[in-house]
Design an enzyme around this catalytic site. Structure first.
Site, mmCIF file in Angstrom:
data_model
loop_
_atom_site.group_PDB
_atom_site.id
_atom_site.type_symbol
_atom_site.label_atom_id
_atom_site.label_comp_id
_atom_site.label_asym_id
_atom_site.label_seq_id
_atom_site.Cartn_x
_atom_site.Cartn_y
_atom_site.Cartn_z
ATOM 1 N N GLU A 43 0.710 -1.331 -0.075
ATOM 2 C CA GLU A 43 0.135 0.097 0.083
ATOM 3 C C GLU A 43 0.974 1.392 -0.106
ATOM 4 O O GLU A 43 2.080 1.072 0.565
ATOM 5 C CB GLU A 43 -0.949 0.142 1.176
ATOM 6 N N LYS A 94 2.381 4.391 1.305
ATOM 7 C CA LYS A 94 2.465 4.929 2.788
ATOM 8 C C LYS A 94 2.139 6.347 2.718
ATOM 9 O O LYS A 94 3.047 7.194 2.286
ATOM 10 C CB LYS A 94 3.704 4.600 3.372
ATOM 11 N N ARG A 106 -1.684 9.792 11.730
ATOM 12 C CA ARG A 106 -2.622 8.641 12.120
ATOM 13 C C ARG A 106 -3.729 8.982 12.486
ATOM 14 O O ARG A 106 -3.758 10.015 13.629
ATOM 15 C CB ARG A 106 -1.717 7.495 12.871
ATOM 16 N N ARG A 123 -2.602 8.751 17.182
ATOM 17 C CA ARG A 123 -1.685 7.402 17.500
ATOM 18 C C ARG A 123 -1.691 7.320 18.965
ATOM 19 O O ARG A 123 -1.205 6.026 19.111
ATOM 20 C CB ARG A 123 -0.471 7.757 16.803
ATOM 21 N N GLU A 152 -5.282 7.425 7.668
ATOM 22 C CA GLU A 152 -4.152 8.572 7.645
ATOM 23 C C GLU A 152 -4.841 9.968 6.899
ATOM 24 O O GLU A 152 -5.395 9.847 6.079
ATOM 25 C CB GLU A 152 -3.057 8.028 6.788
ATOM 26 N N GLU A 190 5.386 8.615 1.212
ATOM 27 C CA GLU A 190 6.755 8.354 1.951
ATOM 28 C C GLU A 190 7.312 7.065 1.336
ATOM 29 O O GLU A 190 8.329 6.657 1.638
ATOM 30 C CB GLU A 190 6.689 8.174 3.329
ATOM 31 N N LYS A 227 1.908 -5.594 3.685
ATOM 32 C CA LYS A 227 1.498 -6.158 4.676
ATOM 33 C C LYS A 227 0.814 -7.620 4.274
ATOM 34 O O LYS A 227 0.597 -7.970 3.185
ATOM 35 C CB LYS A 227 -0.107 -5.524 5.260
HETATM 36 P P1 ATP Z 1 6.881 6.900 11.020
HETATM 37 O O1 ATP Z 1 7.846 8.230 11.236
HETATM 38 O O2 ATP Z 1 7.331 6.208 9.527
HETATM 39 O O3 ATP Z 1 5.401 7.537 10.578
HETATM 40 P P2 ATP Z 1 5.867 5.768 13.078
HETATM 41 O O4 ATP Z 1 6.549 5.126 14.245
HETATM 42 O O5 ATP Z 1 5.155 6.884 13.355
HETATM 43 O O6 ATP Z 1 7.033 6.123 11.868
HETATM 44 P P3 ATP Z 1 5.439 3.538 11.599
HETATM 45 O O7 ATP Z 1 5.012 2.274 12.213
HETATM 46 O O8 ATP Z 1 7.029 3.492 11.405
HETATM 47 O O9 ATP Z 1 4.925 4.445 12.577
HETATM 48 O O10 ATP Z 1 4.744 3.709 10.416
HETATM 49 C C1 ATP Z 1 3.299 3.638 10.137
HETATM 50 C C2 ATP Z 1 2.738 5.002 10.043
HETATM 51 O O11 ATP Z 1 2.573 5.303 8.726
HETATM 52 C C3 ATP Z 1 1.455 4.745 10.514
HETATM 53 O O12 ATP Z 1 1.346 5.121 11.879
HETATM 54 C C4 ATP Z 1 0.402 5.600 9.778
HETATM 55 O O13 ATP Z 1 0.430 7.025 10.439
HETATM 56 C C5 ATP Z 1 1.310 5.958 8.575
HETATM 57 N N1 ATP Z 1 0.647 5.188 7.277
HETATM 58 C C6 ATP Z 1 0.567 6.007 6.148
HETATM 59 N N2 ATP Z 1 -0.013 5.135 5.246
HETATM 60 C C7 ATP Z 1 -0.320 4.048 5.742
HETATM 61 C C8 ATP Z 1 -0.888 2.683 5.242
HETATM 62 N N3 ATP Z 1 -1.360 2.497 4.129
HETATM 63 N N4 ATP Z 1 -0.828 1.904 6.445
HETATM 64 C C9 ATP Z 1 -0.421 1.671 7.602
HETATM 65 N N5 ATP Z 1 -0.041 3.171 8.082
HETATM 66 C C10 ATP Z 1 0.443 3.888 7.088
#
Ligand code: ATP
Length: 675
Positions: A304, A306, A311, A345, A377, A476, A481
C-alpha cells in the site's frame, strides 16, 4: 511461583475490610519494588498488594491501578501529569516552611525532587497529626491538580500540591529519611512528588501491573473455594487480561467489568467498543524491496502507499442502532446521523482538530454501515491539483478548537484498515477479509475520503514501480502487509513483523528516521550566540524508564526554527540533569543547559556508530560501555504527536545498529511498542 510468596502474611494490619486503601500501604509496596531490580520480585510485590486490595477494598482497585501505572485516567481523557519542577519546589517550600533556597540547594545535591520532599517533610516539626492519605483521595487530589486551568492556574496548582504534601506521612512524620540505605523508604511525599513529575522510577512497567492484576484476581477468585491457582491457571488469567486489554485499553471499563463478571467471563463482557481507542499497530522498517521479499517469502502480501500525514482512528456509532459509544471522549462530534470520535496514534482525542472530517463522515458510509472503527491517515490535500500535500502543510492546522471558517488546509482521509463494523470486532480476521469489509462499507469521495492505494503483487519489478509511483504522488513509500491467516490479524500496539515499511530514503541510509527527546542544549556560536545552536538528544529505555543520550545535533535548523526552539525550550530549563537521564560523565560532554523531557524530534542519520560520549543501548550492544550514536544527524521536524516516553527505544536503536553491522540476521519477533 513468585506471586505466592508470603501469601498468608498480612503486611498491612491497620487496614480493615471495607476501609479505603491507605496510601501508606501503596507506598510501602512502591518502596519494596524500588529496592529490587528483579522482575519476578517486583511482580510478586505488586500482585500481593493487589490481592489485599481485592480482599479488603475492591472498590479502590481502579485508583490503585492508575497510581501504579502513573496515570490519572485513560489517555483519551487528555489529563496529564508532568508538573514543572519550579511549581513543585514552591509547593514543597510552602508546605514545609523551608526556604526555596534550601529546597533548591537540596535538589542540586540530591537530584531527585521526591527525595527532597521526603527529607523536607521529615525535618518539619509536627504540631498535629494530619488525617492519613488514602489511595482514592490522592488520586482525586492529583486529578484536581492536573485539570486546573485558566486564571491563576499555577497558584492553584501549588495550593493543591501543598494540600497533599501537608497530609503526607502522617504516620511517620518527623522520622529521618535515609537516602543511602533505602532510597528514602516508603515516604508518601516522595511518591506524590514523583507522580506529579510524571515518573515514578520504580522500574514498574505497565505490562507488569497487568500481569500482577491478572494473577491477583485469579488468586482472589480461587481463594473463595480455598484453592490456590496453578501455573497454568495464572498463565491463562494473564493471557485473558492481556488480550482483553489490547482490544479495550481502558481500566475504567475493564476493572468494573472484571469485578462484576470475574475473569472467566471477562472476554464476553469486554470487547473492542467504539469510543475506546486501541493502540495502533505499527510497522518494522526494512532497507530494501529484496528484504521484504525475503521476509515474506512464500506468503501472499499486499503493498500500500504509505501516506505522509497523521494517524487517525475514527470511531462512529449511528443513532439508529442499539449500540452506544462506550466512553465518548469529551469532544465527540454529534450529527443527525450519529456520534463520532477521532483519536491520534497516542489515543488523544483529535475531534476538535478535525471538525470537517466529523461533519462529512456520514456521507462516506454506504447504507447499512451503522458502527465502525477505521484506521486511517489524514493527509493535507491540494484541491486544485487533486493531489496530496507534504506533511508540513497539515502541521499548519491548530491542534484544538479548529472552526470551519479558519480551515485553510483541506484534509483527505486515506483509510487502510477497519477494526470493527456493525457491532463486530474484526481484529482477529485476516487482512484480506478486513479489506473486503472496508471496501464494502464505504464509498470514496474525491478529496475527502479514499482507500489507500494498493497492489497485491510479489513481483520485484512491480513493487519497484509502485514504490516509485508512491513517491511521485507525494507519499513516503510503501507499507507491505501480510494478507492471509492469523499472521495478518490486526495486532494492537505491536510493531509487527507482519507490517513492513519501505521508505524512499531507506534505500540509501540506515533504514528509518528516529524520534528523539531533547534533553539539553549548547549555546550557539557567531550569529547564534543568543540562541541554542546545538542540542543533546536521547532515546528512551522503557525497561529502566531512563533516557539514554544518543547524539548532539546542530544541522537541519533554519534561523527561524532556532528562534522558536529557543523560546519553547527556555521555558523548561532545569538546574541539573534528571536522575533518569543517562549520559557520559565527562566534563567536556556536558551541555550548557538541561531541559525537562518534553519535546520529541524526528531526526535522520547517515549511519550509526559506537561512542563513549553517549549511552544509548549501551547495555544491549557489546560495546564495552559505549553507547550507540548517530553520525551526521539532521533535524527533520518536531513530532507533536509523540510524548517523550514514545520516543525511539534503546532496543530499536540496538536493532538498527546490529542490522547495519549485519551482526545478526535474526528477524526477531513482533515487539510490543507500547509496554
Ligand atoms: P513514521 O515516522 O514512519 O511515521 P511511526 O513510528 O510513526 O513512523 P510506523 O510504524 O513507522 O510509524 O509507520 C506507520 C505509520 O505510517 C502509521 O502510523 C501511519 O500513520 C502511516 N501510514 C501511512 N499510510 C499507511 C498505510 N497504508 N498503512 C499503515 N500505516 C500507514
Amino acid at each position: 511461583k513468585g506471586a505466592s510468596k508470603g501469601a498468608t502474611k498480612d503486611p498491612y494490619p491497620d487496614w480493615k475490610p471495607g476501609e479505603p486503601v491507605p496510601y501508606a500501604a501503596l507506598c510501602t509496596t512502591f518502596s519494596k519494588i524500588e529496592m529490587t531490580t528483579k522482575r519476578l520480585e517486583i511482580l510478586a510485590h505488586c500482585s500481593l498488594f493487589l490481592r489485599q486490595v481485592l480482599r479488603l477494598t475492591p472498590q479502590d482497585l481502579l485508583p490503585t491501578i492508575l497510581l501504579m501505572i502513573n496515570k490519572l485516567a485513560a489517555d483519551y481523557a487528555g489529563i496529564e501529569l508532568g508538573i514543572g519542577e519550579s511549581l513543585i519546589m514552591k509547593a514543597i517550600s510552602e508546605s514545609t516552611g523551608r526556604s526555596l533556597q534550601h529546597i533548591k540547594s537540596d535538589q542540586n545535591e540530591i537530584g531527585d525532587l521526591g527525595l527532597v520532599a521526603a527529607k523536607s517533610r521529615s525535618k518539619q516539626p509536627t504540631m498535629f497529626k494530619p488525617k492519613a492519605l488514602t489511595v482514592a483521595g490522592v488520586h482525586k487530589g492529583l486529578l484536581a491538580i492536573a485539570t486546573i486551568e485558566g486564571q491563576g492556574a499555577q497558584g492553584r496548582k501549588v495550593d493543591g500540591i501543598k494540600k497533599l504534601l501537608s497530609a503526607a506521612d502522617a504516620h511517620n512524620a518527623g522520622k529521618a529519611v535515609d537516602i543511602e540505605k533505602d532510597k528514602g523508604g516508603p515516604s508518601e511525599a516522595k511518591y506524590i512528588v514523583r507522580t506529579l513529575e510524571g515518573k515514578l522510577r520504580l522500574g514498574l512497567a505497565e505490562r507488569t501491573v497487568v500481569v500482577a492484576l491478572a494473577q491477583a484476581m485469579k488468586f482472589h477468585e480461587m481463594s473463595q473455594d480455598d484453592k490456590i491457582p496453578s501455573t497454568t491457571d495464572l498463565a491463562q488469567a494473564e493471557a485473558t487480561l492481556k488480550s482483553v486489554y489490547s482490544e479495550l485499553p481502558s481500566y475504567e471499563v475493564i476493572i468494573p467489568a472484571m469485578l462484576e463478571h470475574g475473569l472467566g467471563k471477562l472476554k464476553d463482557n469486554c470487547q473492542l467498543q467504539p469510543g475506546v481507542p486501541l493502540k495502533p499497530m505499527l510497522a518494522k522498517p526494512t532497507k530494501s524491496i529484496t528484504e521484504v521479499l525475503d521476509r515474506f517469502e512464500g506468503k501472499d502480501f499486499t503493498c500500500e502507499y504509505k501516506y505522509d500525514g497523521e494517524r487517525a482512528q475514527i470511531h462512529f456509532v449511528a443513532h439508529d442502532t442499539s449500540l452506544e459509544m462506550a466512553t465518548a471522549a469529551p469532544a465527540a462530534g454529534k450529527s443527525d446521523k450519529g456520534v463520532a470520535n477521532i483519536f491520534s496514534r497516542n489515543s488523544e482525542d483529535l475531534s476538535k482538530k478535525y471538525p470537517d472530517i466529523l461533519a462529512k463522515l456520514p456521507t462516506w458510509v454506504k447504507e447499512g454501515t451503522k458502527s465502525f472503527v477505521l484506521d486511517c491517515e489524514t493527509v493535507a490535500w491540494d484541491i486544485k491539483e487533486k493531489a496530496v500535500l507534504p506533511f508540513q502543510q497539515l502541521q499548519t492546522r491548530k491542534r484544538k478548537d479548529v472552526k470551519a471558517e479558519d480551515i485553510t488546509v483541506k484534509v483527505c482521509v486515506f483509510a487502510f484498515d477497519i477494526l470493527y463494523l456493525n457491532g463486530e470486532a474484526l481484529v482477529n480476521k485476516s487482512f484480506r477479509e478486513r479489506r473486503e469489509h472496508l471496501l464494502g462499507a464505504f464509498k470514496a469521495v474525491e478529496g475527502e475520503f479514499a482507500f489507500a492505494k494498493y497492489s497485491n503483487t510479489n513481483e520485484l519489478d512491480e513493487i519497484q514501480i509502485l514504490l516509485e509511483d508512491s513517491v511521485k504522488s507525494g507519499c513516503e513509500g510503501l507499507m507491505v502487509k501480510m494478507l492471509d491467516g492469523p499472521e495478518s490479524s490486526y495486532e494492537p500496539s505491536k510493531r509487527s513483523q507482519n507490517w513492513l515499511k519501505v521508505k524512499k530514503d531507506y534505500l540509501a541510509g540506515v533504514g528509518d528516521s528516529l524520534d528523539l527527546v531533547v534533553l539539553g542544549a549548547y549555546y550557539g556560536k557567531g550569529k547564534r550566540t543568543s540562541w541554542y545552536g546545538a542540542f543533546l538528544l536521547a532515546c528512551y529505555n522503557p525497561g529502566t524508564e531512563k533516557y539514554e543520550t544518543v547524539c548532539n545535533i546542530g544541522t537541519g535548523f533554519s534561523e527561524a526554527v532556532l528562534e522558536t526552539l529557543h523560546k519553547q525550550l527556555s521555558e523548561i530549563v532545569i538546574d541539573r540533569p534528571k536522575p533518569f537521564y543517562t549520559h557520559s560523565s565527562g566534563n567536556k560532554d556536558q551541555p550548557d543547559v538541561w531541559f525537562e523531557p518534553r519535546y520529541v524530534w524526528e531526526v535522520k542519520t547517515a549511519d550509526l556508530t559506537l561512542s563513549p560520549r553517549y549511552k544509548a543501548a549501551a547495555d544491549e550492544v557489546a560495546g564495552g560501555g559505549k553507547g550507540v550514536s548517530l553520525r551526521f544527524p539532521r533535524f527533520i521536524k518536531e513530532r507533536e504527536d509523540k510524548k517523550p516516553d514514545m520516543a525511539s527505544t534503546s532496543r530499536m536503536i540496538a536493532e538498527m545498529y546490529s542490522r547495519q553491522e549485519s551482526v545478526s540476521k535474526n528477524k526477531g519477533p513482533s515487539v510490543d511498542d507500547d509496554f
